[in-house]
Design a protein around this motif. Structure first.
Motif, PDB file in Angstrom:
ATOM      1  N   SER A 190       0.707  -1.114  -0.195  1.00 32.81           N
ATOM      2  CA  SER A 190       0.310   0.286   0.158  1.00 32.81           C
ATOM      3  C   SER A 190       0.884   1.172   0.367  1.00 32.81           C
ATOM      4  N   THR A 198      -2.194  -1.522  -3.436  1.00 34.16           N
ATOM      5  CA  THR A 198      -2.902  -0.738  -3.189  1.00 34.16           C
ATOM      6  C   THR A 198      -2.453   1.251  -3.414  1.00 34.16           C
ATOM      7  N   THR A 246      -4.293   0.884  -8.335  1.00 28.15           N
ATOM      8  CA  THR A 246      -4.398  -0.667  -7.955  1.00 28.15           C
ATOM      9  C   THR A 246      -5.241  -1.333  -8.150  1.00 28.15           C
TER      10      THR A 246
END
Length: 122
Positions: A11, A119, A90
């Motif tokens: 992320s 992400t 993403t």
């Protein structure tokens, strides 16, 4: 047969960078391309970048200028450097080997890895 194992997903905030790696084993020399694909939630798998056996690269328009693809033949490893990431990047990212000549960003004729999730938050 070819085996592919991706790593490096995670992320990150928009504008950040990630580098994906893919270790390849098996009959690697009979493949036309090494490539990266991605599949956003609820969408079809799409080609991101490919590298031909000669080293020629190709990128999807959506990532040109932000992503680079490279390989380390000694380590049998493919990389995807992703810079200036956007929320629309993403997706689950897949490493692939094989492909059809002239259609490297089409998801046919490839061996696939298991994928690594990327992400990007805004």
């Amino acid at each position: 047969q070819v085996q592919l194992v991706e790593s490096g997903g995670g992320s990150v905030q928009a504008g950040g960078s990630l580098r994906l790696s893919c270790v390849v084993s098996g009959d690697i020399y009979s493949n036309n391309y090494m490539a990266w694909f991605r599949q956003p939630p609820g969408k079809e798998r799409e080609g991101v970048a490919s590298i031909y056996r000669t080293g020629l690269t190709r990128f999807a328009d959506s990532v040109k200028g932000r992503f680079t693809v490279s390989r380390d033949m000694a380590k049998n490893t493919l990389y995807l450097q992703m810079n200036s990431l956007k929320p629309e990047d993403t997706a689950m990212y897949y490493c692939a080997a094989g492909g059809v000549v002239g259609r490297s960003l089409m998801p046919s004729g490839y061996y696939w890895g298991q994928g690594t999730q990327v992400t990007v938050s805004s």
